[in-house]
Design a protein around this motif. Structure first.
Motif, PDB file in Angstrom:
ATOM      1  N   GLY A 128       0.819  -1.055  -0.438  1.00 23.18           N
ATOM      2  CA  GLY A 128       0.134  -0.336   0.199  1.00 23.18           C
ATOM      3  C   GLY A 128       0.553   1.361  -0.043  1.00 23.18           C
ATOM      4  N   LYS A 129       0.419   2.522   0.365  1.00 15.64           N
ATOM      5  CA  LYS A 129       0.713   3.490  -0.374  1.00 15.64           C
ATOM      6  C   LYS A 129       1.566   4.141   0.985  1.00 15.64           C
ATOM      7  CE  LYS A 129       0.111   8.600  -1.939  1.00 15.64           C
ATOM      8  NZ  LYS A 129      -0.796   9.604  -2.701  1.00 15.64           N
ATOM      9  N   TRP A 130       1.428   4.213   2.471  1.00 16.49           N
ATOM     10  CA  TRP A 130       1.338   4.601   3.762  1.00 16.49           C
ATOM     11  C   TRP A 130       2.284   3.777   4.411  1.00 16.49           C
ATOM     12  CZ3 TRP A 130       1.641   9.071   2.573  1.00 16.49           C
ATOM     13  CH2 TRP A 130       0.492  10.295   2.222  1.00 16.49           C
ATOM     14  N   LYS A 131       2.165   2.677   4.391  1.00 16.53           N
ATOM     15  CA  LYS A 131       3.072   1.127   5.642  1.00 16.53           C
ATOM     16  C   LYS A 131       4.312   1.571   5.259  1.00 16.53           C
ATOM     17  CE  LYS A 131      -1.058  -1.873   6.346  1.00 16.53           C
ATOM     18  NZ  LYS A 131      -1.685  -3.113   6.304  1.00 16.53           N
ATOM     19  N   CYS A 132       4.649   1.591   4.113  1.00 17.69           N
ATOM     20  CA  CYS A 132       6.542   1.891   4.472  1.00 17.69           C
ATOM     21  C   CYS A 132       6.895   2.918   4.805  1.00 17.69           C
ATOM     22  CB  CYS A 132       6.742   1.548   2.238  1.00 17.69           C
ATOM     23  SG  CYS A 132       6.885  -0.444   2.910  1.00 17.69           S
ATOM     24  N   VAL A 133       5.912   3.963   4.237  1.00 13.07           N
ATOM     25  CA  VAL A 133       6.642   5.797   5.302  1.00 13.07           C
ATOM     26  C   VAL A 133       6.125   5.601   6.103  1.00 13.07           C
ATOM     27  CG1 VAL A 133       5.982   8.071   4.576  1.00 13.07           C
ATOM     28  CG2 VAL A 133       5.550   6.185   2.764  1.00 13.07           C
ATOM     29  N   ILE A 134       4.921   4.958   7.013  1.00 12.46           N
ATOM     30  CA  ILE A 134       4.874   4.668   8.394  1.00 12.46           C
ATOM     31  C   ILE A 134       5.932   4.560   9.204  1.00 12.46           C
ATOM     32  CG2 ILE A 134       3.913   3.874  10.430  1.00 12.46           C
ATOM     33  CD1 ILE A 134       1.324   4.030   8.806  1.00 12.46           C
ATOM     34  N   LEU A 135       6.376   3.092   8.515  1.00 13.45           N
ATOM     35  CA  LEU A 135       7.798   2.410   8.708  1.00 13.45           C
ATOM     36  C   LEU A 135       9.016   3.065   8.936  1.00 13.45           C
ATOM     37  CD1 LEU A 135       6.568  -1.199   7.493  1.00 13.45           C
ATOM     38  CD2 LEU A 135       6.350  -0.604   9.725  1.00 13.45           C
ATOM     39  N   CYS A 136       9.353   3.472   7.752  1.00 10.95           N
ATOM     40  CA  CYS A 136      10.489   4.697   7.675  1.00 10.95           C
ATOM     41  C   CYS A 136      10.740   5.378   8.713  1.00 10.95           C
ATOM     42  CB  CYS A 136      10.142   5.145   6.072  1.00 10.95           C
ATOM     43  SG  CYS A 136      11.177   3.520   5.220  1.00 10.95           S
ATOM     44  N   HIS A 137      10.076   6.161   8.980  1.00 10.27           N
ATOM     45  CA  HIS A 137       9.593   7.054  10.066  1.00 10.27           C
ATOM     46  C   HIS A 137       9.607   6.432  11.473  1.00 10.27           C
ATOM     47  CE1 HIS A 137       8.474  10.801   7.792  1.00 10.27           C
ATOM     48  NE2 HIS A 137       7.703   9.797   6.770  1.00 10.27           N
ATOM     49  N   LEU A 138       9.056   5.034  11.793  1.00  5.41           N
ATOM     50  CA  LEU A 138       9.103   4.586  13.253  1.00  5.41           C
ATOM     51  C   LEU A 138      10.836   3.974  12.924  1.00  5.41           C
ATOM     52  CD1 LEU A 138       5.942   2.978  13.556  1.00  5.41           C
ATOM     53  CD2 LEU A 138       6.856   4.921  14.415  1.00  5.41           C
ATOM     54  N   THR A 139      11.608   3.450  11.653  1.00  6.87           N
ATOM     55  CA  THR A 139      12.706   3.725  12.337  1.00  6.87           C
ATOM     56  C   THR A 139      13.678   4.592  13.118  1.00  6.87           C
ATOM     57  OG1 THR A 139      13.698   4.122   9.906  1.00  6.87           O
ATOM     58  CG2 THR A 139      13.382   1.728  10.527  1.00  6.87           C
ATOM     59  N   HIS A 140      13.260   5.354  12.779  1.00  6.60           N
ATOM     60  CA  HIS A 140      14.023   6.686  13.763  1.00  6.60           C
ATOM     61  C   HIS A 140      13.215   7.142  14.878  1.00  6.60           C
ATOM     62  CE1 HIS A 140      15.973   7.805  10.116  1.00  6.60           C
ATOM     63  NE2 HIS A 140      14.721   7.751   9.542  1.00  6.60           N
ATOM     64  N   GLY A 141      12.699   6.022  15.571  1.00 10.17           N
ATOM     65  CA  GLY A 141      12.339   5.868  16.660  1.00 10.17           C
ATOM     66  C   GLY A 141      10.443   6.865  16.643  1.00 10.17           C
ATOM     67  N   LYS A 142      10.515   6.369  18.498  1.00 10.19           N
ATOM     68  CA  LYS A 142       8.841   6.180  18.129  1.00 10.19           C
ATOM     69  C   LYS A 142       8.470   7.301  17.667  1.00 10.19           C
ATOM     70  CE  LYS A 142       9.447   4.126  22.869  1.00 10.19           C
ATOM     71  NZ  LYS A 142       9.700   4.096  24.771  1.00 10.19           N
ATOM     72  N   LYS A 143       6.788   7.831  18.248  1.00  8.51           N
ATOM     73  CA  LYS A 143       6.432   8.595  17.508  1.00  8.51           C
ATOM     74  C   LYS A 143       4.818   9.102  17.692  1.00  8.51           C
ATOM     75  CE  LYS A 143       9.623  10.856  14.257  1.00  8.51           C
ATOM     76  NZ  LYS A 143      10.435   9.693  15.136  1.00  8.51           N
ATOM     77  N   ARG A 144       3.993   9.776  18.106  1.00  7.09           N
ATOM     78  CA  ARG A 144       2.939  10.399  18.357  1.00  7.09           C
ATOM     79  C   ARG A 144       2.073  10.643  17.289  1.00  7.09           C
ATOM     80  NH1 ARG A 144       2.424  13.779  23.720  1.00  7.09           N
ATOM     81  NH2 ARG A 144      -0.054  13.251  22.947  1.00  7.09           N
ATOM     82  N   THR A 145       0.554   9.915  17.428  1.00  9.29           N
ATOM     83  CA  THR A 145       0.275   9.835  15.745  1.00  9.29           C
ATOM     84  C   THR A 145       0.241  11.648  15.160  1.00  9.29           C
ATOM     85  OG1 THR A 145      -1.375   8.441  16.841  1.00  9.29           O
ATOM     86  CG2 THR A 145      -2.196   9.428  14.934  1.00  9.29           C
TER      87      THR A 145
END
Length: 120
Positions: free
Chosen positions: A19-36
């Motif tokens: 899908g369009k967003w899951k990898c983008v979300i996961l890439c951001h989370l590789t840089h640490g915890k994130k709030r919504t």
């Protein structure tokens, strides 16, 4: 769990991170915890509804952890689970391929890539 048959293993991978967003979300989370709200700010083109849906699906698949802090106001953060961390090499490979593709098609990456921590 339902009995499922895949033609090839990549189908199982894409079922989780496709899908369009899951990898983008996961890439951001590789840089640490994130709030919504942080994720929303990092991905301005995703709707709140879609972000929430994608986070839920990633959590259901065991790829991310949802951390709820018992405080007022409530605080929720997302992080990669240990299982999700096993995707980092795949995500890095996708980013490298994307860099190569953008350079091939557009020449200068700065013409088409947003200014983002992930594009450094």
């Amino acid at each position: 769990m339902e009995n499922k048959k895949y033609n090839i293993s990549v189908e199982a991978t894409l079922e989780v991170i496709g899908g369009k967003w899951k990898c983008v979300i996961l890439c951001h989370l590789t840089h640490g915890k994130k709030r919504t709200s942080e994720l929303k700010r990092l991905m301005p083109n995703i709707t709140q509804k879609m972000l929430t849906q994608q986070l839920r699906e990633l959590e259901e698949d065991g790829v991310i952890n949802r951390i709820i802090y018992q405080q007022i106001p409530p605080k929720v953060e997302y992080e990669l689970s240990d299982y999700g961390k096993s995707l980092e090499h795949i995500l890095n490979a996708l980013c490298l391929w994307g860099d190569t593709h953008i350079t091939k098609i557009y020449g200068d990456k700065s013409l088409v890539l947003e200014d983002s921590v992930l594009n450094q």
